[in-house]
Motif scaffolding. Sequence first.
Motif, short mmCIF file in Angstrom:
data_model
loop_
_atom_site.label_atom_id
_atom_site.label_comp_id
_atom_site.label_asym_id
_atom_site.label_seq_id
_atom_site.Cartn_x
_atom_site.Cartn_y
_atom_site.Cartn_z
N GLN A 57 0.82 -1.22 0.00
CA GLN A 57 0.00 0.00 0.00
C GLN A 57 0.84 1.26 0.00
O GLN A 57 0.36 2.33 -0.38
N SER A 58 2.11 1.12 0.41
CA SER A 58 3.01 2.27 0.43
C SER A 58 3.73 2.48 -0.90
O SER A 58 4.59 3.36 -1.01
N GLY A 59 3.41 1.63 -1.88
CA GLY A 59 3.97 1.81 -3.22
C GLY A 59 5.00 0.79 -3.62
O GLY A 59 5.49 0.83 -4.77
N VAL A 60 5.36 -0.12 -2.74
CA VAL A 60 6.32 -1.17 -3.09
C VAL A 60 5.61 -2.25 -3.90
O VAL A 60 4.48 -2.64 -3.58
N LYS A 61 6.23 -2.73 -4.96
CA LYS A 61 5.66 -3.81 -5.76
C LYS A 61 5.39 -5.03 -4.89
O LYS A 61 6.17 -5.32 -3.97
N SER A 62 4.30 -5.75 -5.19
CA SER A 62 3.89 -6.87 -4.34
C SER A 62 4.97 -7.94 -4.23
O SER A 62 5.23 -8.48 -3.15
N ASP A 63 5.62 -8.28 -5.38
CA ASP A 63 6.65 -9.31 -5.32
C ASP A 63 7.86 -8.84 -4.51
O ASP A 63 8.47 -9.61 -3.76
N ALA A 64 8.20 -7.56 -4.64
CA ALA A 64 9.31 -7.03 -3.85
C ALA A 64 8.96 -6.99 -2.37
O ALA A 64 9.81 -7.30 -1.52
N ALA A 65 7.72 -6.63 -2.05
CA ALA A 65 7.29 -6.60 -0.65
C ALA A 65 7.37 -7.98 -0.02
O ALA A 65 7.82 -8.14 1.12
N ILE A 66 6.93 -9.00 -0.78
CA ILE A 66 7.00 -10.38 -0.28
C ILE A 66 8.45 -10.81 -0.09
O ILE A 66 8.82 -11.39 0.94
N GLY A 67 9.30 -10.51 -1.08
CA GLY A 67 10.70 -10.91 -1.00
C GLY A 67 11.42 -10.28 0.17
O GLY A 67 12.15 -10.95 0.91
N VAL A 68 11.22 -8.98 0.37
CA VAL A 68 11.87 -8.28 1.47
C VAL A 68 11.41 -8.82 2.81
O VAL A 68 12.23 -9.08 3.72
N THR A 69 10.11 -9.03 2.95
CA THR A 69 9.55 -9.45 4.24
C THR A 69 10.02 -10.84 4.63
O THR A 69 10.51 -11.06 5.75
N PHE A 70 9.86 -11.81 3.71
CA PHE A 70 10.16 -13.19 4.12
C PHE A 70 11.67 -13.43 4.28
O PHE A 70 12.09 -14.19 5.15
N THR A 71 12.49 -12.76 3.47
CA THR A 71 13.94 -12.96 3.65
C THR A 71 14.41 -12.34 4.96
O THR A 71 15.27 -12.92 5.66
N ALA A 72 13.86 -11.18 5.32
CA ALA A 72 14.27 -10.54 6.57
C ALA A 72 13.85 -11.37 7.77
O ALA A 72 14.66 -11.63 8.68
N LEU A 73 12.59 -11.81 7.80
CA LEU A 73 12.11 -12.58 8.95
C LEU A 73 12.77 -13.96 9.01
O LEU A 73 13.09 -14.46 10.10
N PHE A 74 12.97 -14.57 7.85
CA PHE A 74 13.62 -15.89 7.83
C PHE A 74 15.05 -15.79 8.33
O PHE A 74 15.53 -16.65 9.07
N SER A 75 15.74 -14.72 7.95
CA SER A 75 17.12 -14.52 8.42
C SER A 75 17.15 -14.35 9.93
O SER A 75 18.05 -14.88 10.60
N VAL A 76 16.18 -13.60 10.47
CA VAL A 76 16.09 -13.46 11.93
C VAL A 76 15.89 -14.82 12.58
O VAL A 76 16.51 -15.14 13.60
N GLY A 77 15.04 -15.66 11.98
CA GLY A 77 14.81 -17.00 12.51
C GLY A 77 16.06 -17.85 12.49
O GLY A 77 16.34 -18.59 13.44
N VAL A 78 16.83 -17.77 11.40
CA VAL A 78 18.08 -18.53 11.30
C VAL A 78 19.06 -18.11 12.38
O VAL A 78 19.73 -18.94 13.02
N VAL A 79 19.16 -16.80 12.62
CA VAL A 79 20.05 -16.29 13.67
C VAL A 79 19.61 -16.80 15.03
O VAL A 79 20.43 -17.25 15.86
N LEU A 80 18.29 -16.76 15.30
CA LEU A 80 17.77 -17.24 16.58
C LEU A 80 18.04 -18.72 16.78
O LEU A 80 18.39 -19.16 17.88
N VAL A 81 17.88 -19.50 15.70
CA VAL A 81 18.15 -20.94 15.80
C VAL A 81 19.61 -21.19 16.15
O VAL A 81 19.94 -21.99 17.03
N SER A 82 20.50 -20.48 15.46
CA SER A 82 21.94 -20.71 15.69
C SER A 82 22.38 -20.22 17.06
O SER A 82 23.34 -20.75 17.64
N LEU A 83 21.68 -19.21 17.62
CA LEU A 83 22.09 -18.65 18.90
C LEU A 83 21.55 -19.41 20.11
O LEU A 83 22.27 -19.64 21.09
#
Length: 293
Positions: free
Chosen positions: A79-105
Amino acid sequence: MNTFLIILTGSFVAASCGFLGCFLILRRMAMLGDAISHAILPGIVIAFLFSGSREILPMLIGAALIGLITVFIVQLLHQSGVKSDAAIGVTFTALFSVGVVLVSLFTQQVDLDLDCVLYGEIAYVPWDTWQWGGFDMGPRALWGIGSVFFFSLVVIGLFFKQFKLCSFDPALAAAIGIPVVLFHYLLMTLVSLTTVAAFESVGAILVVAMLVVPSATAYLLTDRLHHMLLISMGVGILSAVFGYFLASFLDSSIAGAMTSVAGLLFLLAFFFSPRHGMLFKAIARRKVSMGEL
Protein backbone atom coordinates in the motif's frame (compact mmCIF):
# COMPACT_ATOMS: atom_id res chain seq x y z
CA MET A 1 2.90 -50.21 10.39
CA ASN A 2 5.68 -47.61 10.20
CA THR A 3 5.23 -47.39 6.44
CA PHE A 4 1.52 -46.72 6.87
CA LEU A 5 2.14 -43.98 9.45
CA ILE A 6 4.72 -42.26 7.24
CA ILE A 7 2.43 -42.35 4.21
CA LEU A 8 -0.56 -41.19 6.28
CA THR A 9 1.39 -38.24 7.69
CA GLY A 10 2.66 -37.31 4.24
CA SER A 11 -0.88 -37.55 2.86
CA PHE A 12 -2.21 -35.21 5.53
CA VAL A 13 0.60 -32.72 4.86
CA ALA A 14 0.13 -32.75 1.09
CA ALA A 15 -3.68 -32.70 1.22
CA SER A 16 -3.90 -29.88 3.75
CA CYS A 17 -1.32 -27.76 1.92
CA GLY A 18 -2.93 -28.43 -1.46
CA PHE A 19 -6.39 -27.64 -0.09
CA LEU A 20 -5.39 -24.17 1.12
CA GLY A 21 -3.09 -23.64 -1.85
CA CYS A 22 -6.12 -23.54 -4.15
CA PHE A 23 -7.28 -20.30 -2.55
CA LEU A 24 -3.76 -18.85 -2.70
CA ILE A 25 -3.53 -19.57 -6.43
CA LEU A 26 -6.98 -18.15 -7.16
CA ARG A 27 -5.98 -14.99 -5.32
CA ARG A 28 -2.65 -14.90 -7.21
CA MET A 29 -0.88 -15.13 -3.88
CA ALA A 30 1.03 -18.39 -4.25
CA MET A 31 4.32 -16.74 -3.33
CA LEU A 32 2.77 -15.31 -0.16
CA GLY A 33 2.49 -18.90 1.01
CA ASP A 34 6.23 -19.18 0.32
CA ALA A 35 6.80 -16.04 2.38
CA ILE A 36 4.75 -17.30 5.33
CA SER A 37 6.39 -20.74 5.30
CA HIS A 38 9.81 -19.10 5.72
CA ALA A 39 8.87 -16.09 7.83
CA ILE A 40 7.24 -18.10 10.64
CA LEU A 41 10.64 -19.55 11.63
CA PRO A 42 11.29 -16.82 14.25
CA GLY A 43 7.81 -17.45 15.65
CA ILE A 44 8.64 -21.12 16.15
CA VAL A 45 11.96 -20.33 17.84
CA ILE A 46 10.43 -17.68 20.12
CA ALA A 47 7.61 -20.07 21.05
CA PHE A 48 10.23 -22.70 21.90
CA LEU A 49 12.20 -20.24 24.04
CA PHE A 50 9.10 -19.23 26.00
CA SER A 51 7.62 -22.71 26.43
CA GLY A 52 10.87 -24.65 26.75
CA SER A 53 9.47 -27.52 24.66
CA ARG A 54 8.61 -28.52 21.12
CA GLU A 55 4.94 -29.18 21.89
CA ILE A 56 2.73 -28.44 18.92
CA LEU A 57 0.36 -25.92 20.58
CA PRO A 58 2.90 -23.18 21.46
CA MET A 59 4.54 -23.69 18.08
CA LEU A 60 1.20 -23.17 16.33
CA ILE A 61 0.48 -20.02 18.34
CA GLY A 62 3.92 -18.54 17.62
CA ALA A 63 3.69 -19.40 13.93
CA ALA A 64 0.18 -17.98 13.56
CA LEU A 65 1.19 -14.67 15.15
CA ILE A 66 4.30 -14.27 12.98
CA GLY A 67 2.31 -15.35 9.91
CA LEU A 68 -0.22 -12.58 10.51
CA ILE A 69 2.58 -10.09 11.10
CA THR A 70 4.13 -11.18 7.79
CA VAL A 71 0.88 -10.61 5.90
CA PHE A 72 0.42 -7.23 7.61
CA ILE A 73 3.93 -6.08 6.68
CA VAL A 74 3.50 -7.22 3.07
CA GLN A 75 0.16 -5.38 2.80
CA LEU A 76 1.64 -2.26 4.40
CA LEU A 77 4.61 -2.19 2.03
CA HIS A 78 2.37 -2.81 -0.99
CA GLN A 79 0.00 0.00 0.00
CA SER A 80 3.01 2.27 0.43
CA GLY A 81 3.97 1.81 -3.22
CA VAL A 82 6.32 -1.17 -3.09
CA LYS A 83 5.66 -3.81 -5.76
CA SER A 84 3.89 -6.87 -4.34
CA ASP A 85 6.65 -9.31 -5.32
CA ALA A 86 9.31 -7.03 -3.85
CA ALA A 87 7.29 -6.60 -0.65
CA ILE A 88 7.00 -10.38 -0.28
CA GLY A 89 10.70 -10.91 -1.00
CA VAL A 90 11.87 -8.28 1.47
CA THR A 91 9.55 -9.45 4.24
CA PHE A 92 10.16 -13.19 4.12
CA THR A 93 13.94 -12.96 3.65
CA ALA A 94 14.27 -10.54 6.57
CA LEU A 95 12.11 -12.58 8.95
CA PHE A 96 13.62 -15.89 7.83
CA SER A 97 17.12 -14.52 8.42
CA VAL A 98 16.09 -13.46 11.93
CA GLY A 99 14.81 -17.00 12.51
CA VAL A 100 18.08 -18.53 11.30
CA VAL A 101 20.05 -16.29 13.67
CA LEU A 102 17.77 -17.24 16.58
CA VAL A 103 18.15 -20.94 15.80
CA SER A 104 21.94 -20.71 15.69
CA LEU A 105 22.09 -18.65 18.90
CA PHE A 106 19.60 -20.25 21.26
CA THR A 107 18.85 -23.81 20.18
CA GLN A 108 22.29 -25.41 19.89
CA GLN A 109 21.67 -27.83 22.77
CA VAL A 110 18.32 -29.15 21.54
CA ASP A 111 16.92 -30.95 18.51
CA LEU A 112 15.83 -27.79 16.70
CA ASP A 113 18.50 -27.24 14.10
CA LEU A 114 18.50 -25.85 10.56
CA ASP A 115 18.40 -29.27 8.93
CA CYS A 116 15.27 -30.10 10.92
CA VAL A 117 13.68 -26.75 10.10
CA LEU A 118 14.58 -26.61 6.42
CA TYR A 119 14.25 -30.22 5.29
CA GLY A 120 12.45 -32.21 8.01
CA GLU A 121 12.60 -36.00 8.12
CA ILE A 122 9.30 -37.79 7.78
CA ALA A 123 10.98 -41.18 8.30
CA TYR A 124 11.30 -40.37 12.02
CA VAL A 125 7.59 -39.65 12.47
CA PRO A 126 6.60 -43.11 13.85
CA TRP A 127 9.13 -42.85 16.71
CA ASP A 128 8.29 -39.32 17.89
CA THR A 129 5.05 -40.17 19.69
CA TRP A 130 2.60 -38.30 21.90
CA GLN A 131 2.19 -39.70 25.42
CA TRP A 132 -1.08 -38.89 27.21
CA GLY A 133 -2.21 -40.41 30.49
CA GLY A 134 0.43 -43.12 30.23
CA PHE A 135 -0.81 -44.21 26.80
CA ASP A 136 1.04 -44.01 23.50
CA MET A 137 -1.32 -41.99 21.28
CA GLY A 138 0.78 -42.35 18.13
CA PRO A 139 3.00 -39.97 16.15
CA ARG A 140 2.95 -36.39 17.40
CA ALA A 141 3.35 -34.95 13.90
CA LEU A 142 0.34 -36.94 12.69
CA TRP A 143 -1.85 -35.56 15.47
CA GLY A 144 -0.63 -32.04 14.74
CA ILE A 145 -1.15 -31.96 10.99
CA GLY A 146 -4.35 -34.02 11.23
CA SER A 147 -5.89 -31.62 13.74
CA VAL A 148 -4.96 -28.57 11.69
CA PHE A 149 -6.24 -30.20 8.50
CA PHE A 150 -9.66 -30.94 9.97
CA PHE A 151 -9.81 -27.48 11.56
CA SER A 152 -9.14 -25.94 8.12
CA LEU A 153 -11.85 -28.10 6.58
CA VAL A 154 -14.35 -26.94 9.19
CA VAL A 155 -13.48 -23.25 8.79
CA ILE A 156 -13.53 -23.35 4.97
CA GLY A 157 -16.74 -25.41 5.04
CA LEU A 158 -18.54 -22.95 7.33
CA PHE A 159 -17.55 -19.91 5.26
CA PHE A 160 -17.13 -21.49 1.84
CA LYS A 161 -19.30 -18.95 -0.02
CA GLN A 162 -17.42 -16.05 1.54
CA PHE A 163 -13.99 -17.52 0.76
CA LYS A 164 -15.11 -18.33 -2.78
CA LEU A 165 -16.43 -14.85 -3.50
CA CYS A 166 -13.44 -13.15 -1.88
CA SER A 167 -11.14 -15.23 -4.09
CA PHE A 168 -12.91 -14.62 -7.40
CA ASP A 169 -14.28 -11.08 -6.95
CA PRO A 170 -13.14 -9.27 -3.78
CA ALA A 171 -14.67 -5.98 -4.97
CA LEU A 172 -18.12 -7.56 -5.25
CA ALA A 173 -17.63 -9.28 -1.89
CA ALA A 174 -16.84 -5.94 -0.24
CA ALA A 175 -19.80 -4.29 -1.98
CA ILE A 176 -22.30 -6.78 -0.52
CA GLY A 177 -20.89 -6.44 2.98
CA ILE A 178 -18.47 -9.37 3.30
CA PRO A 179 -15.44 -8.40 5.46
CA VAL A 180 -12.81 -9.19 2.83
CA VAL A 181 -9.86 -8.22 5.04
CA LEU A 182 -11.08 -10.47 7.86
CA PHE A 183 -11.32 -13.52 5.56
CA HIS A 184 -7.96 -12.66 4.06
CA TYR A 185 -6.29 -12.79 7.46
CA LEU A 186 -8.28 -15.89 8.42
CA LEU A 187 -6.94 -17.70 5.35
CA MET A 188 -3.40 -16.58 6.16
CA THR A 189 -3.83 -17.87 9.72
CA LEU A 190 -4.83 -21.28 8.37
CA VAL A 191 -1.80 -21.26 6.06
CA SER A 192 0.47 -20.40 9.00
CA LEU A 193 -0.96 -23.17 11.19
CA THR A 194 -0.67 -25.72 8.40
CA THR A 195 2.88 -24.72 7.63
CA VAL A 196 4.18 -25.12 11.16
CA ALA A 197 2.28 -28.38 11.63
CA ALA A 198 4.06 -29.69 8.52
CA PHE A 199 7.51 -28.49 9.60
CA GLU A 200 8.52 -31.69 11.34
CA SER A 201 7.46 -33.81 8.39
CA VAL A 202 8.70 -31.97 5.31
CA GLY A 203 10.48 -28.85 6.55
CA ALA A 204 10.12 -25.23 5.45
CA ILE A 205 11.39 -25.58 1.89
CA LEU A 206 9.37 -28.57 0.75
CA VAL A 207 6.12 -27.37 2.32
CA VAL A 208 6.22 -24.51 -0.19
CA ALA A 209 5.98 -27.02 -3.03
CA MET A 210 3.06 -28.76 -1.34
CA LEU A 211 1.26 -25.43 -1.04
CA VAL A 212 1.61 -24.70 -4.75
CA VAL A 213 2.13 -27.80 -6.91
CA PRO A 214 -0.99 -29.94 -6.12
CA SER A 215 -3.29 -26.92 -6.36
CA ALA A 216 -1.61 -25.71 -9.58
CA THR A 217 -2.15 -29.19 -11.03
CA ALA A 218 -5.83 -29.08 -10.06
CA TYR A 219 -6.13 -25.61 -11.59
CA LEU A 220 -5.12 -27.06 -14.97
CA LEU A 221 -7.67 -29.87 -14.75
CA THR A 222 -10.90 -28.09 -13.82
CA ASP A 223 -12.66 -24.72 -13.78
CA ARG A 224 -14.88 -25.48 -10.77
CA LEU A 225 -13.68 -24.69 -7.26
CA HIS A 226 -15.31 -27.75 -5.63
CA HIS A 227 -13.54 -30.05 -8.08
CA MET A 228 -10.30 -28.11 -7.75
CA LEU A 229 -10.23 -28.63 -3.98
CA LEU A 230 -10.88 -32.37 -4.31
CA ILE A 231 -8.36 -32.83 -7.13
CA SER A 232 -5.66 -30.93 -5.24
CA MET A 233 -6.11 -33.16 -2.21
CA GLY A 234 -6.10 -36.23 -4.45
CA VAL A 235 -2.89 -35.13 -6.16
CA GLY A 236 -1.32 -34.51 -2.76
CA ILE A 237 -2.25 -37.97 -1.50
CA LEU A 238 -0.97 -39.64 -4.68
CA SER A 239 2.27 -37.69 -4.32
CA ALA A 240 2.68 -38.95 -0.75
CA VAL A 241 1.98 -42.58 -1.60
CA PHE A 242 4.07 -42.89 -4.76
CA GLY A 243 6.75 -40.57 -3.36
CA TYR A 244 7.31 -42.88 -0.41
CA PHE A 245 7.80 -45.94 -2.62
CA LEU A 246 10.03 -43.95 -4.98
CA ALA A 247 12.19 -42.90 -2.04
CA SER A 248 12.36 -46.50 -0.82
CA PHE A 249 13.43 -47.66 -4.28
CA LEU A 250 16.06 -44.92 -4.67
CA ASP A 251 17.06 -44.86 -0.98
CA SER A 252 16.64 -41.07 -0.96
CA SER A 253 14.77 -38.33 0.90
CA ILE A 254 11.12 -39.26 1.38
CA ALA A 255 9.84 -35.68 1.48
CA GLY A 256 11.91 -34.81 -1.59
CA ALA A 257 10.56 -37.82 -3.50
CA MET A 258 6.98 -36.87 -2.59
CA THR A 259 7.53 -33.38 -3.95
CA SER A 260 9.19 -34.77 -7.09
CA VAL A 261 6.14 -36.96 -7.77
CA ALA A 262 3.92 -33.91 -7.28
CA GLY A 263 6.03 -32.07 -9.87
CA LEU A 264 5.71 -35.00 -12.29
CA LEU A 265 1.92 -35.00 -11.90
CA PHE A 266 1.92 -31.27 -12.63
CA LEU A 267 3.91 -31.82 -15.83
CA LEU A 268 1.44 -34.50 -16.95
CA ALA A 269 -1.45 -32.10 -16.36
CA PHE A 270 0.45 -29.29 -18.09
CA PHE A 271 0.86 -31.31 -21.28
CA PHE A 272 -2.23 -33.57 -21.29
CA SER A 273 -5.00 -31.64 -19.51
CA PRO A 274 -8.18 -31.77 -21.65
CA ARG A 275 -8.86 -28.09 -20.93
CA HIS A 276 -5.51 -26.34 -20.63
CA GLY A 277 -2.93 -28.92 -21.71
CA MET A 278 -0.31 -27.96 -24.27
CA LEU A 279 -1.03 -31.04 -26.39
CA PHE A 280 -4.74 -30.36 -26.70
CA LYS A 281 -4.11 -26.68 -27.37
CA ALA A 282 -1.77 -27.64 -30.21
CA ILE A 283 -4.38 -30.02 -31.63
CA ALA A 284 -7.03 -27.30 -31.41
CA ARG A 285 -4.80 -24.79 -33.20
CA ARG A 286 -4.03 -27.33 -35.89
CA LYS A 287 -7.76 -27.98 -36.44
CA VAL A 288 -8.38 -24.23 -36.74
CA SER A 289 -5.57 -23.79 -39.24
CA MET A 290 -6.77 -26.77 -41.25
CA GLY A 291 -10.29 -25.33 -41.27
CA GLU A 292 -9.01 -22.01 -42.56
CA LEU A 293 -7.26 -23.80 -45.38
